[in-house]
Design a protein around this motif. Structure first.
Motif, mmCIF file in Angstrom:
data_model
loop_
_atom_site.group_PDB
_atom_site.id
_atom_site.type_symbol
_atom_site.label_atom_id
_atom_site.label_comp_id
_atom_site.label_asym_id
_atom_site.label_seq_id
_atom_site.Cartn_x
_atom_site.Cartn_y
_atom_site.Cartn_z
ATOM 1 N N ARG A 40 0.826 -1.200 0.000
ATOM 2 C CA ARG A 40 0.000 0.000 0.000
ATOM 3 C C ARG A 40 0.868 1.260 0.000
ATOM 4 N N ARG A 114 7.678 -6.507 -6.096
ATOM 5 C CA ARG A 114 7.564 -7.705 -5.246
ATOM 6 C C ARG A 114 8.938 -8.146 -4.739
ATOM 7 N N ASP A 136 1.705 -14.015 0.299
ATOM 8 C CA ASP A 136 2.728 -14.958 -0.157
ATOM 9 C C ASP A 136 3.752 -15.238 0.942
ATOM 10 N N ARG A 185 -10.184 -7.711 -5.722
ATOM 11 C CA ARG A 185 -8.818 -7.966 -5.227
ATOM 12 C C ARG A 185 -8.560 -9.459 -5.063
HETATM 13 O O1 DC Z 1 -3.581 -7.066 3.206
HETATM 14 P P1 DC Z 1 -4.021 -5.839 2.395
HETATM 15 O O2 DC Z 1 -5.414 -5.940 1.869
HETATM 16 O O3 DC Z 1 -3.762 -4.562 3.104
HETATM 17 O O4 DC Z 1 -3.066 -5.860 1.116
HETATM 18 C C1 DC Z 1 -3.136 -4.861 0.138
HETATM 19 C C2 DC Z 1 -2.817 -5.438 -1.227
HETATM 20 O O5 DC Z 1 -1.440 -5.783 -1.297
HETATM 21 C C3 DC Z 1 -3.617 -6.674 -1.608
HETATM 22 O O6 DC Z 1 -4.618 -6.329 -2.551
HETATM 23 C C4 DC Z 1 -2.615 -7.593 -2.239
HETATM 24 C C5 DC Z 1 -1.263 -7.002 -1.984
HETATM 25 N N1 DC Z 1 -0.381 -7.867 -1.194
HETATM 26 C C6 DC Z 1 0.420 -8.728 -1.868
HETATM 27 O O7 DC Z 1 0.343 -8.813 -3.091
HETATM 28 N N2 DC Z 1 1.303 -9.508 -1.179
HETATM 29 C C7 DC Z 1 1.380 -9.442 0.147
HETATM 30 N N3 DC Z 1 2.269 -10.200 0.800
HETATM 31 C C8 DC Z 1 0.541 -8.557 0.860
HETATM 32 C C9 DC Z 1 -0.351 -7.788 0.150
#
Ligand code: DC
Length: 231
Positions: A40, A114, A136, A185
């Motif tokens: 975020r 990532r 992940d 999402r």
């Molecule tokens: O947990 P969250 O909804 O605040 O996460 C926000 C976005 O970040 C979610 O849509 C997917 C991404 N995310 C990710 O791809 N890998 C992660 N380890 C954590 C979150």
């Protein structure tokens, strides 16, 4: 059995992962890291720099400034939470906005974003004694985590929880819009090419649709005890 555990919690958005992970960290006196907050924060940075908007993603722009994005978690003893900082600015509230939620899936699909964040997450976890939640964590970030939990709940229940959470902060968003965002999402998280959301083979499923935090804590304490007893 190692003394300090690594606990990985993955699952769908708005499942209550952070509330649960934070409660476990508090119980064990561990560090809690919300990896979603990191995605975020990068998204917020990209929005401010106009690298993402309704027109698409400027990947070149993102890559050229990726190393300028510093993310820290600072413990706030008043609120009892680790707040997220972007280049020394407290962005904890701003990263939870619907605008950031709407763009974050696209940012989290950029491979370099990532790999940079996974690297940071592993550095933070190197000293163990950590609970990290995300998508992940058990599959990619800490494949050798001591405990892996995969959380799920129905989309309606998740949307209701998110609605209540935002309402408590004085933010009123249409319930259906929240639900649409959650479902969108889920689809993006499960279908992206890199590190899609999936349950690690050795993760335990927790469907908390009908469980409160206290019940989830009793459940996880048993799991931790078993792990410590070597079962
Ligand atoms: O947990 P969250 O909804 O605040 O996460 C926000 C976005 O970040 C979610 O849509 C997917 C991404 N995310 C990710 O791809 N890998 C992660 N380890 C954590 C979150």
């Amino acid at each position: 059995m190692k003394n300090k555990l690594i606990i990985a919690i993955d699952g769908y958005s708005s499942c209550g992962k952070s509330t649960f992970a934070r409660a476990i960290a508090e119980e064990l006196n561990y560090i809690y890291i919300d990896s979603g907050a990191m995605y975020r924060t990068v998204t917020l940075y990209c929005m401010r720099r106009n690298f993402i908007g309704n027109g698409g993603v400027n990947t070149e722009g993102i890559l050229s400034e990726l190393n300028d994005i510093n993310i820290d978690f600072v413990y706030n003893s008043d609120t009892n939470i680790y707040e997220t900082f972007l280049n020394s600015e407290n962005v904890e509230t701003e990263i939870r906005s619907m605008e950031v939620s709407a763009h974050v899936s696209r940012i989290s699909q950029v491979p370099e974003v990532r790999s940079r964040l996974v690297e940071l997450q592993r550095e933070i976890g190197a000293s163990r004694g950590i609970v990290m939640d995300g998508r992940d964590i058990g599959t990619v970030v800490f494949p050798d985590a001591d405990i892996k939990i995969f959380m799920t709940a129905t989309a309606d229940i998740r949307a209701k929880r998110r609605f209540d959470e935002l309402k408590e902060k004085g933010i009123l968003i249409d319930f259906e819009e929240i639900k649409r965002n959650i479902i969108a999402r889920d689809i993006a998280d499960e279908n992206r090419d890199i590190s899609p959301l999936r349950r690690a083979d050795d993760a335990v499923i927790l469907d908390n649709s009908r469980m409160n935090v206290g019940e989830q804590m009793s459940w996880v304490k048993k799991l931790i005890e078993k792990k410590r007893d070597g079962c």
